[in-house]
Design an enzyme around this catalytic site. Structure first.
Site, short mmCIF file in Angstrom:
data_model
loop_
_atom_site.label_atom_id
_atom_site.label_comp_id
_atom_site.label_asym_id
_atom_site.label_seq_id
_atom_site.Cartn_x
_atom_site.Cartn_y
_atom_site.Cartn_z
N LEU A 64 0.77 -1.28 -0.12
CA LEU A 64 0.12 -0.14 -0.05
C LEU A 64 0.86 1.35 0.07
O LEU A 64 0.52 2.44 -0.77
CB LEU A 64 -0.92 0.13 1.20
CG LEU A 64 -1.79 -0.94 1.19
CD1 LEU A 64 -2.76 -0.77 2.54
CD2 LEU A 64 -2.95 -0.61 0.22
N GLY A 65 1.97 1.12 0.64
CA GLY A 65 2.79 2.57 0.66
C GLY A 65 3.89 2.40 1.66
O GLY A 65 4.18 1.02 2.32
N LYS A 66 4.90 3.02 1.38
CA LYS A 66 6.05 3.03 2.19
C LYS A 66 6.10 4.29 2.97
O LYS A 66 6.16 5.40 2.60
CB LYS A 66 7.21 2.84 1.39
CG LYS A 66 8.77 2.53 1.93
CD LYS A 66 9.70 2.36 0.69
CE LYS A 66 11.04 2.67 1.56
NZ LYS A 66 12.03 2.97 0.72
N GLY A 67 5.91 4.11 4.40
CA GLY A 67 5.90 5.37 5.20
C GLY A 67 7.07 5.60 5.76
O GLY A 67 8.13 5.01 5.56
N PHE B 277 7.51 4.77 8.97
CA PHE B 277 8.19 3.80 9.95
C PHE B 277 8.14 2.46 9.28
O PHE B 277 8.66 1.38 10.05
CB PHE B 277 7.15 3.64 11.03
CG PHE B 277 6.94 5.15 11.89
CD1 PHE B 277 7.99 5.63 12.11
CD2 PHE B 277 5.73 5.71 11.99
CE1 PHE B 277 7.93 6.90 12.81
CE2 PHE B 277 5.61 6.76 12.72
CZ PHE B 277 6.48 7.42 13.14
N LYS C 173 1.42 -3.74 8.90
CA LYS C 173 2.54 -2.71 8.81
C LYS C 173 3.96 -3.41 9.38
O LYS C 173 3.89 -4.08 10.56
CB LYS C 173 1.97 -1.66 9.78
CG LYS C 173 2.96 -0.33 9.39
CD LYS C 173 2.36 0.78 9.99
CE LYS C 173 1.44 1.76 8.93
NZ LYS C 173 1.79 2.85 8.83
N ASP D 200 2.57 11.89 15.01
CA ASP D 200 2.71 11.78 13.59
C ASP D 200 1.49 11.85 12.69
O ASP D 200 1.22 10.95 11.80
CB ASP D 200 3.43 10.28 13.09
CG ASP D 200 4.07 10.23 11.64
OD1 ASP D 200 4.43 11.12 11.28
OD2 ASP D 200 4.09 9.20 10.97
#
Ligand SMILES: *[C@@H]1O[C@H](CO)[C@@H](O)[C@H](O)[C@H]1NC(C)=O
Ligand SMILES: *[C@@H]1O[C@H](CO)[C@@H](O)[C@H](O)[C@H]1NC(C)=O
Ligand SMILES: *[C@@H]1O[C@H](CO)[C@@H](O)[C@H](O)[C@H]1NC(C)=O
Ligand SMILES: *[C@@H]1O[C@H](CO)[C@@H](O)[C@H](O)[C@H]1NC(C)=O
Ligand SMILES: *[C@@H]1O[C@H](CO)[C@@H](O)[C@H](O)[C@H]1NC(C)=O
Ligand SMILES: *[C@@H]1O[C@H](CO)[C@@H](O)[C@H](O)[C@H]1NC(C)=O
Ligand SMILES: *[C@@H]1O[C@H](CO)[C@@H](O)[C@H](O)[C@H]1NC(C)=O
Length: 634
Positions: free
Chosen positions: A334-337, A339, A356, A454
């Protein structure tokens, strides 16, 4: 007299059953009763949502019905803490059952002899329990069995030769029991995976099983004849090569899972997903489709070294992760955040979770667990629910609910076109209200000192009512300090913050203010203009407003909605109050909630409304005092 009485009781019971159950939904009444009796007679510490008056087929955890909801065909209750023996004449009444998993509980007693009535059983997972005594002597009753895993119990006695009647069996694991005697000559051409290791077996490996690698027999007293070079497994006839491959893979996966248990399975999945991800790359916020299950399974199987972790579920969690389910789940990045990497995992029973995988966790297990306890018990409609977490030396995972529409960041800045419209004003107001309520609730925790740390658009989602819902709570304190040039985070970070772990509630207010400005302008907190110039949203809004060009700041996509200018200006003022330089001059979150709610109140007054009840009756967060009550997670 008493006979009459009994008859009457039976009669009224039938009437009652009829009136109670039939009108609700076509539910398999007999199967439901059997399941309730099962649960009543076995120790089950977890609060399972098996309510008498709710629909078995659509609501009960771990239960799957057939198409017309007339029978239960699968029951999966892995790792939920069942203890005691399987009560007789309960599960055995589910005569249409095809898939049964009770693995990773503490079920004791002998193999339930009445399971012989489950004649349509195809997969049977009882591994990692405390079953003892002999194996059933007559396996021929289960003509459809394809997968049998009885490993990691205390079964003793001989391996029954009736196993050879199972002509569809592809997978048999009896490892880590106390089975003794000679290994029978099991001529099962369909068998692809076998493990009899760590028992007390004697004699030699019979010819029919010599095609399996010697690892299948280690930890026994079988003679060294097995030292023959292992032959490749025989492939079942009449199968197309591609199909065969996928079956084999899933069996590999299964074995890997069984070896590791539930927690390990999670790691395997994560590793696998990671493998896919690193293969494809992908930018922040852009979903990358990847379905390369095969790769992940292999990678996981060879790297599953992780041992002393455990998956902790929070009370009230309806999800049951069956290892098999998880492995079959298709995963998507879904995404690279900030953390770590976030994946979407679709389980077979149609639930979807977000996993996650954290990188750079900077605290020990205890501190991590304490933080998770607080976060996991933050039950609020504007906070995404943390369902479970996993901590081990090498791997830290968090499992959240999945929200279909993606993050607010994706909604605001994602690719448009192809029917995808921009967010309308009402939705933006609801996002702001929900997020504010969620953050205010977070701030009531831990004696009123808890900090989100955050807040940003990619951590805000839409709950089922269409209001904002905050995620990733309290992570900042657990992680290594963020390097200053993490651009996205920096755009939201209050000027006084130098160490991301030491954020305060006033910093959350600042970040929320940036979010409001982002909703109003449609611009990212830090964005580049055509040239090399980088624009800081807060500074830009301040300068435009100072020049009294207020109207210039609003997202052009909003200009087509009539009569909202006043509301936009209101939101702008709230946003600007939140991002003032001095932390002590910023409003507190409960005040912010009130102000943002005012915007909506104004809007429902102005426009003759299709009055939406849920909008006006949503409760404002109450200060709660459940700080110490966080021991509910096991
Ligand atoms: C179902 O039963 C539960 C308790 O067992 C109760 O809380 C709930 O209100 C009931 N629901 C309905 C629709 O009767
Ligand atoms: C078992 O499976 C067979 C074949 O699929 C089916 O005809 C039969 O109805 C099933 N038995 C039960 C009790 O559901
Ligand atoms: C039962 O297990 C088989 C084999 O793993 C699978 O293909 C099937 O979909 C499962 N059925 C249900 C109802 O879960
Ligand atoms: C199951 O077996 C384990 C290992 O022998 C033991 O520690 C545990 O107490 C047993 N549990 C039950 C419920 O018998
Ligand atoms: C294995 O079998 C031998 C003799 O057959 C017996 O003496 C021994 O106790 C058994 N060990 C276990 C762990 O069951
Ligand atoms: C069977 O399990 C043992 C561990 O109990 C493992 O070492 C061995 O490799 C497994 N064999 C096969 C063929 O998977
Ligand atoms: C058997 O138990 C050992 C030690 O607990 C474990 O390492 C191994 O993976 C188990 N084997 C199987 C096939 O489950």
């Amino acid at each position: 007299m008493s006979d009459k009485m009994n008859l009457w009781c039976v009669f009224s019971a039938i009437v009652l059953l009829g009136t109670c159950f039939l009108p609700i939904i076509a539910d398999p009444v007999g199967d439901k009763q059997a399941l309730l009796e099962f649960l009543d007679n076995i120790h089950h510490p977890h609060s399972l949502n098996w309510h008498e008056n709710s629909s078995v087929c659509s609501l009960w955890t771990g239960v799957t019905c057939n198409k017309d909801n007339s029978r239960v065909i699968a029951l999966r209750l892995p790792g939920i803490g069942l203890r005691g023996s399987v009560p007789p004449n309960t599960i055995s009444r589910l005569s249409a059952l095809q898939n049964l998993s009770l693995r990773s509980n503490s079920i004791s007693g002998s193999f339930p002899s009445d399971f012989s009535k489950l004649q349509n059983l195809s997969t049977l997972y009882l591994q990692f329990n405390n079953f003892s005594g002999p194996l059933p002597s007559d396996f021929s009753v289960w003509k459809s069995l394809t997968v049998t895993d009885l490993s990691n119990n205390y079964f003793n006695g001989n391996i029954p030769s009736s196993l050879s009647t199972l002509t569809r069996l592809t997978f048999l694991n009896l490892a880590n029991n106390s089975l003794s005697g000679d290994i029978p000559d099991l001529n099962i051409p369909s068998l692809q995976q076998l493990n009899l290791s760590n028992n007390n077996l004697t004699g030699s490996v019979p010819p029919s099983l010599q095609r399996f690698p010697s690892g299948a027999f280690v930890g026994n007293h079988v003679s060294s004849e097995i030292a023959l070079p292992p032959a490749p497994p025989i492939q079942p006839p009449n199968e197309q090569p591609t199909r065969r491959k996928s079956t084999k893979l899933s069996e590999h996966a299964l074995l890997a899972l069984i070896i590791g248990g539930c927690a390990l399975g999670f790691v395997v999945v994560a590793l696998l997903i990671f493998y896919c991800y690193s293969d494809k790359g992908g930018e922040e916020g852009l979903p990358v489709k990847s379905q390369k299950k095969e790769k992940s399974l292999k990678a996981g199987a060879s790297e599953s070294q992780d041992k002393n972790g455990s998956l902790v579920f929070f009370e009230g969690c309806n999800l049951v992760f069956d290892l098999e389910d998880l492995l079959r789940a298709s995963a998507e990045v879904l995404g690279k955040g900030t953390f770590g990497i976030t994946y979407k995992a679709a389980l077979e029973d149609a639930t979807t979770v977000v996993v996650k995988r954290l990188k750079e966790v900077n605290v020990g297990k205890r501190e991590f667990e304490q933080q998770m306890e607080v976060v996991g018990n933050l039950k609020h409609e504007n906070v995404t629910a943390l369902r479970a977490y996993y901590y081990s030396k090498d791997e830290k995972l968090m499992v959240y609910d999945y929200y279909g529409q993606g993050s607010v960041s994706a909604m605001l800045h994602g690719r448009r076109g192809e029917g995808k419209t921009s967010l309308d004003w009402k939705t933006r107001v609801r996002i702001a209200i929900g997020a504010a309520r969620g953050i205010a609730h977070v701030h009531t925790q831990n004696g009123g000192k808890f900090v989100h740390g955050d807040i940003k658009a990619s951590n805000i989602f839409l709950n089922p009512q269409g209001y904002g819902c905050v995620s990733d709570i309290g992570m900042a304190t657990l992680m290594s300090p963020m390097p200053p040039p993490v651009m996205r985070a920096a755009g939201y970070r209050a000027p006084e913050v130098t160490d991301s772990r030491k954020a305060t509630q006033a910093c959350d207010v600042y970040s929320f203010g940036v979010l409001l400005l982002e909703l109003l302008t449609g611009k990212s907190p830090i964005h580049a203009t055509g040239g090399d110039e980088v624009i800081h949203l807060v500074r830009w809004v301040n300068s435009v407003v100072r020049e009294e060009w207020t109207a210039e700041v609003f997202d052009v996509a909003l200009l087509r909605y009539p009569n909202i200018e006043e509301e936009m200006v209101e939101m702008l003022q709230i946003g600007m109050a939140c991002v003032v330089r001095m932390p002590e001059q910023r409003p507190k979150m409960p005040e912010v909630v009130k102000m943002v709610e005012e915007i909506q109140r104004g809007s429902t007054e102005n426009q003759p409304p299709p009055a939406n009840k849920s909008e006006t009756s949503s409760p404002t967060p109450q200060p709660t005092t459940e700080i110490g009550s966080s021991s509910a997670a096991h």
